[in-house]
Structures are given as structure tokens and as C-alpha cells.
Enzyme design. Structure first.
Site, PDB file in Angstrom:
ATOM      1  N   PHE A 151       0.806  -1.223   0.000  1.00 43.26           N
ATOM      2  CA  PHE A 151       0.000   0.000   0.000  1.00 43.26           C
ATOM      3  C   PHE A 151       0.834   1.264   0.000  1.00 43.26           C
ATOM      4  O   PHE A 151       0.360   2.315  -0.416  1.00 43.26           O
ATOM      5  CB  PHE A 151      -0.932   0.014   1.220  1.00 43.26           C
ATOM      6  CG  PHE A 151      -0.232   0.297   2.531  1.00 43.26           C
ATOM      7  CD1 PHE A 151       0.018   1.599   2.933  1.00 43.26           C
ATOM      8  CD2 PHE A 151       0.177  -0.745   3.363  1.00 43.26           C
ATOM      9  CE1 PHE A 151       0.670   1.860   4.132  1.00 43.26           C
ATOM     10  CE2 PHE A 151       0.820  -0.488   4.559  1.00 43.26           C
ATOM     11  CZ  PHE A 151       1.074   0.828   4.945  1.00 43.26           C
ATOM     12  N   LYS A 175      -1.166  -7.415  -8.791  1.00 39.09           N
ATOM     13  CA  LYS A 175      -2.085  -7.477  -7.660  1.00 39.09           C
ATOM     14  C   LYS A 175      -1.670  -6.373  -6.684  1.00 39.09           C
ATOM     15  O   LYS A 175      -0.787  -6.553  -5.854  1.00 39.09           O
ATOM     16  CB  LYS A 175      -2.012  -8.845  -6.981  1.00 39.09           C
ATOM     17  CG  LYS A 175      -3.295  -9.271  -6.236  1.00 39.09           C
ATOM     18  CD  LYS A 175      -3.759  -8.345  -5.148  1.00 39.09           C
ATOM     19  CE  LYS A 175      -2.922  -8.443  -3.902  1.00 39.09           C
ATOM     20  NZ  LYS A 175      -3.444  -7.527  -2.800  1.00 39.09           N
ATOM     21  N   GLU A 178      -5.172  -3.699  -1.719  1.00 35.92           N
ATOM     22  CA  GLU A 178      -6.593  -3.361  -1.728  1.00 35.92           C
ATOM     23  C   GLU A 178      -6.878  -2.079  -0.946  1.00 35.92           C
ATOM     24  O   GLU A 178      -7.989  -1.544  -1.010  1.00 35.92           O
ATOM     25  CB  GLU A 178      -7.420  -4.522  -1.171  1.00 35.92           C
ATOM     26  CG  GLU A 178      -7.192  -4.856   0.286  1.00 35.92           C
ATOM     27  CD  GLU A 178      -6.013  -5.790   0.536  1.00 35.92           C
ATOM     28  OE1 GLU A 178      -6.013  -6.436   1.607  1.00 35.92           O
ATOM     29  OE2 GLU A 178      -5.101  -5.870  -0.318  1.00 35.92           O
ATOM     30  N   SER A 228       6.139  -6.978   3.890  1.00 36.04           N
ATOM     31  CA  SER A 228       6.765  -7.330   5.163  1.00 36.04           C
ATOM     32  C   SER A 228       7.539  -8.638   5.033  1.00 36.04           C
ATOM     33  O   SER A 228       7.273  -9.463   4.153  1.00 36.04           O
ATOM     34  CB  SER A 228       5.709  -7.462   6.252  1.00 36.04           C
ATOM     35  OG  SER A 228       4.894  -8.601   6.010  1.00 36.04           O
ATOM     36  N   CYS A 283       9.701   1.292   3.375  1.00 35.17           N
ATOM     37  CA  CYS A 283      10.703   0.329   3.810  1.00 35.17           C
ATOM     38  C   CYS A 283      12.100   0.927   3.847  1.00 35.17           C
ATOM     39  O   CYS A 283      13.018   0.318   4.393  1.00 35.17           O
ATOM     40  CB  CYS A 283      10.686  -0.907   2.911  1.00 35.17           C
ATOM     41  SG  CYS A 283      11.193  -0.593   1.213  1.00 35.17           S
ATOM     42  N   GLU A 385       9.418  -3.921  12.996  1.00 36.84           N
ATOM     43  CA  GLU A 385       9.284  -2.922  11.929  1.00 36.84           C
ATOM     44  C   GLU A 385       7.981  -2.163  12.190  1.00 36.84           C
ATOM     45  O   GLU A 385       6.891  -2.654  11.895  1.00 36.84           O
ATOM     46  CB  GLU A 385       9.253  -3.580  10.553  1.00 36.84           C
ATOM     47  CG  GLU A 385       9.205  -2.555   9.430  1.00 36.84           C
ATOM     48  CD  GLU A 385       9.067  -3.174   8.048  1.00 36.84           C
ATOM     49  OE1 GLU A 385       9.452  -2.518   7.066  1.00 36.84           O
ATOM     50  OE2 GLU A 385       8.568  -4.312   7.946  1.00 36.84           O
TER      51      GLU A 385
END
Length: 500
Positions: A151, A175, A178, A228, A283, A385
Site C-alpha cells: 500500500f 495485484k 486493496e 513485510s 521500507c 518494523e
């Protein structure tokens, strides 16, 4: 207030079927549902992969010159519509528009890199490896490849993948997350306007059902992922078990080491920019500031001064420098580290819960810039994280202690050192076990012609994203050994005369 509807893009057009399930898409600044996104069932997964598979033979055999013309048109359309894309991203992710514009610009760099694909796909040739025998290698596409993206960068991270994959002759199924799906569909529309054949680029909205469908589908030859570490490991193990090529980039805990000889104003600017840009939801964010004493107190004071001037507010407010977090659940999880950090012995030097929000922001998913001081490696705030605007300050006595801290950390995505000592910087870049290193640069994201990726638990698979590693990931090498009859044995030969 009406909400928008986001669906799949399959075979060159929006999907017209009725969704069995839908998910909510939020406006994070207002804290309300702004849209509904269709969540793919196995049938939609099959349809997207089938469209890509049907388009592959024609796209594979499309001349490089034709592919490049489409890429150039796509690049120009992205440039022309970058503000529109940035506004879509800001509305669903929450980051400020200027930050989203920067995201689109970095993605565009990969498109520009992919425009050089005729040069990048050149193979090798060796003449007379044996008597009248030549040997050469050619790079060929894999087929249908998939990208599963997070995202936090709904335009840039997909553009780390699909421009290179498509330029190499593959067809692609994206993909996206969402949580902020609209940018991916707008990108698909721009591809169509650029002249990309139907089915070469597809968008499959969804959740774990869509992910597992792509990982297990026999017609998907390779999977790229950013997210992740636990999910990256799952992606790697699941896709590799089904014989796919996998490139899975995981999480991070990025350390910024500040040596006593550093320019502390430069270091403070860098810590605030790299710690709180995109609300820390990236990240490559600096999440650990390693202060080599005696600089910690002075550096922290400079950080306080800068944070006090930051303006936090809705992404579409031109005054905003930092927006909300993406969902209420994520905001609450990030905020929980403030209490756990204090409970475990840290000092809350700056409490982001007290930040004033432009326009009030009563219902949005807000957490301002936060600094935890006196953090130690045993604390949850250090080990996890956090993926939010929380900067942990770890005080150490020496360069060697700082290096041990980084070396002992399971992640190895990005790191930085701030110093005016060239010898120390050179030693750091040589010794540190991290994939991307900044020297007086806090977020060392490489240019598109290099490759992005970390070490250790930040990468599963053998290939980094974009650059030449991306080209190699999306192609396979075929070696050819050839012998041809010598035409000088006689007969008619209208070929160009040669000496030999």
C-alpha cells in the site's frame, strides 16, 4: 455521499462481472469509507492469467522497436497525468500530494530505463568455437509474470516491476494493495492509450485469495513481491514450491549512524526527512538513529526544533508536509509502541499524539512525528518494523558498537552513515551487511539503472528489483551452437561477395 467503485482490469478493459466480495477503501484524512474495491475470487484470478497467457505469444514476437515506441508513449502519458495519479494516491494512502508526485517521478525513472531495452537484451556471440561452429546466447521472456505490491507506494513499487517485465516481452498481472487500488487501474488505462495490446497488462484487485491464486497458478512463471518479511518469506516458499522464479523483498529496520565529526544540522535534517516522510510508511525510512556519543543530546535538540516546525494535515492541503496513516488499525498499532517503549525503559522525547493537525482532523488516522530516546535492542520499538512516524534513538559509545548493532539486526535493507571522515565512510560501506548504503544520504534508493534490494531477512530470492538484475529476472538465457554448410561448394549464390 456516494462512494467510488474500483474493479479489475482484465484483457484490456474493466472487469464487468459481479464481485462476490468487496473491501472498503478509506480516505485516511477524514477517517471515512470513500470507495469499494472488488476482491477477486479464483475465477477472476484465472481470467486475468488467461488474458495474459493469450497475449504472450503476440507480445513476445513484437519487434523491439515497436515495444519501445509503446513504452515511450506510456512514459509521455505518465508524465502528462502525474498530478492526477498523485492525487489518487494521496486520497487513498494519505501521503501529501508533493510526496506522491515524487513517488510517480521515481517510478518514471524505471520506465525510462526500460525504454533502453534493445540495448539491454543484447546477447553474446562467439565465432569459430569449433571448426565452422559459432556459439551465441539470446535472452527470452518467461511468459506470464505477476507482481504483488504494498500500500505504501501504489505507483512506484509496481513500476519497479512491470516496465522491465513488459519491455522484456512478458505479460503482466499486477495485484496491488486493496487499501489504495485506484492508481493501478489508471495506469492500466494509460497503457491502453499508449497502444499496449490487450492482455499484456492486467490488474487483479484482491486479498489473500488473489495472492494465493497467483502463487499456485501453473501458468504464472515468476512472482515479484514487496512487503513485510513474514509475507515475503511466505511468498518465496509458496511460489518456489510450485516451480516459479521468485523475487520477494521484505521488511526493514534501517539504521542511520551519526559519528561525532558529522555536520549535525545536515544529520538532523536527514533524520527528520527520512524518519517522517510518507508518515514513516516506507521500507527505506530511517527508523533507528544511532548516535555515537557525545552527539546525542545536541542532535536530539536539533531534531526537536525541526519537528516543531513540521505541518501535519490532509494530503491535499498545500501546507501539509506529512499526512495521516493509511488505516485506523495501523495508526493504533503504531501508536501502541509509544506506550510499550516507555514501559520498557525508553524516554518519549516527542509525542506524536500531541501534534496539532491542520484543519482539525478529528476523525482522521493521525499520528505526528514521534521520537523515542534511550532505546535499547531488547525493546519492541527496536525489534519490530513499526512502519510509522516513530524514530528510535539508540546511544552508543563507538563506531564498533554501532556496527555491531547493525550486524546483529536480522534486517539488511538500507543504512546510512553521517560523517566528514572519508576513511570511516569507506570502512562503513565495506563492512556493513546491508544491501543499500547511504553516505551522508539518508535514503539511498538507487537510480533505476542500478537495482533495489536488501540483504539478510530483507530479501528472499536471488534477484533485486529493476536495473540489470530486473532484466535478468524477467528473462532466461538460451545458448545456441550452430554450424552452417559453406556455400562455396558451388551452385548459384547471389549473396554479397566476401573474401575468405
Amino acid at each position: 455521499m456516494s462512494t467510488k467503485h474500483i474493479t479489475h482490469w482484465i484483457g484490456g478493459k474493466p472487469h464487468t462481472g459481479t464481485a462476490e466480495r468487496q473491501g472498503d477503501v478509506y480516505d485516511p484524512a477524514a477517517g471515512r469509507v470513500a470507495g469499494k474495491v472488488d476482491l477477486a475470487s479464483p475465477a477472476e484470478v484465472d481470467a486475468a492469467v488467461a488474458a495474459a497467457k493469450a497475449a504472450f505469444p503476440g507480445w513476445r514476437d513484437t519487434p523491439l522497436s515497436r515495444r519501445v515506441k509503446i513504452l515511450f508513449r506510456f512514459r509521455e502519458l505518465l508524465e502528462a497525468h502525474k498530478l492526477e495519479l498523485a492525487e489518487l494516491i494521496s486520497a487513498e494512502h494519505g501521503k501529501v500530494v508533493s510526496d506522491a508526485l515524487g513517488e510517480v517521478a521515481r517510478g518514471l525513472e524505471v520506465v525510462e530505463f526500460a525504454c533502453g531495452i534493445p540495448h539491454l537484451l543484447k546477447g553474446g556471440f562467439s565465432e569459430n568455437v569449433s571448426s565452422k561452429v559459432d556459439a551465441y546466447s539470446i535472452l527470452q521472456p518467461l511468459g506470464v509474470v505477476a507482481g504483488i505490491t504494498p500500500f505504501n507506494f501504489p505507483a512506484m513499487v509496481p513500476m519497479w516491476m512491470f516496465p522491465v517485465a513488459i519491455a522484456c516481452g512478458n505479460t503482466f498481472v499486477l495485484k496491488p494493495s486493496e487499501k489504495d487500488p485506484s492508481a493501478s487501474v489508471r495506469i492500466a488505462e494509460l497503457w491502453a492509450e499508449a497502444g499496449l495490446p490487450d492482455g499484456v497488462f492486467n490488474v487483479l484487485q484482491g486479498d489473500k485469495v488473489a495472492v494465493d491464486g497467483l502463487l499456485e497458478h501453473p501458468d504464472v512463471k515468476a512472482v515479484s513481491f514487496v512487503g513485510s518479511t513474514p509475507i515475503a518469506q511466505y511468498i518465496y516458499e509458496t511460489a518456489a514450491r510450485t516451480g516459479k522464479r521468485v523475487q520477494a523483498l521484505g521488511g526493514a529496520k534501517n539504521h542511520m549512524v551519526v559519528l561525532p565529526d558529522a555536520d549535525l544540522d545536515l544529520a538532523a535534517d536527514a533524520a527528520v526527512s527520512a524518519g517522517f516522510g510518507s508518515a514513516g510508511e516506507r521500507c527505506m525510512a530511517i527508523s533507528v538513529l544511532v548516535a555515537v556519543e557525545p552527539v546525542a543530546d545536541e542532535l536530539l535538540e536539533k531534531i526537536r526544533e525541526r519537528v516543531a516546525r513540521l505541518k501535519v494535515g490532509p494530503g491535499d492541503d498545500p501546507e501539509s508536509e506529512m499526512g495521516p496513516l493509511v488505516t485506523r488499525e495501523h495508526r493504533d498499532k503504531v501508536a501502541s509502541y509509544l506506550d510499550s517503549g516507555v514501559a520498557q525503559g525508553a524516554t518519549l522525547a516527542i509525542d506524536g499524539r500531541e501534534t496539532e493537525i491542520l484543519g482539525g482532523g478529528e476523525d482522521g488516522f493521525w499520528l505526528g512525528p514521534t521520537v523515542l530516546d534511550h532505546v535499547t535492542p531488547e525493546m519492541d520499538a527496536y525489534r519490530d518494523e513499526i512502519f510509522g512516524p516513530v524514530l528510535s534513538v539508540v546511544r552508543v559509545a563507538s563506531y564498533d558498537e554501532a556496527m555491531k548493532l547493525i550486524g546483529d539486526n536480522p534486517y539488511g535493507n538500507g543504512t546510512a552513515i553521517f560523517t566528514n571522515d572519508g576513511g570511516a565512510a569507506r570502512r562503513f560501506q565495506n563492512e556493513v551487511e546491508v544491501g543499500m548504503v547511504g553516505i551522508n544520504v539518508p535514503i539511498p534508493v538507487p537510480m533505476a539503472y542500478y537495482s533495489f534490494g536488501g540483504w539478510k531477512a530483507s530479501l528472499f530470492g536471488d534477484s533485486h528489483a529493476h536495473g540489470m538484475e530486473g532484466v535478468h529476472f524477467y528473462t532466461r538465457t538460451k545458448a545456441v551452437t550452430a554450424r552452417w554448410l559453406d556455400p562455396s561448394h558451388g551452385g548459384v549464390n547471389l549473396g554479397f561477395p566476401t573474401n575468405g
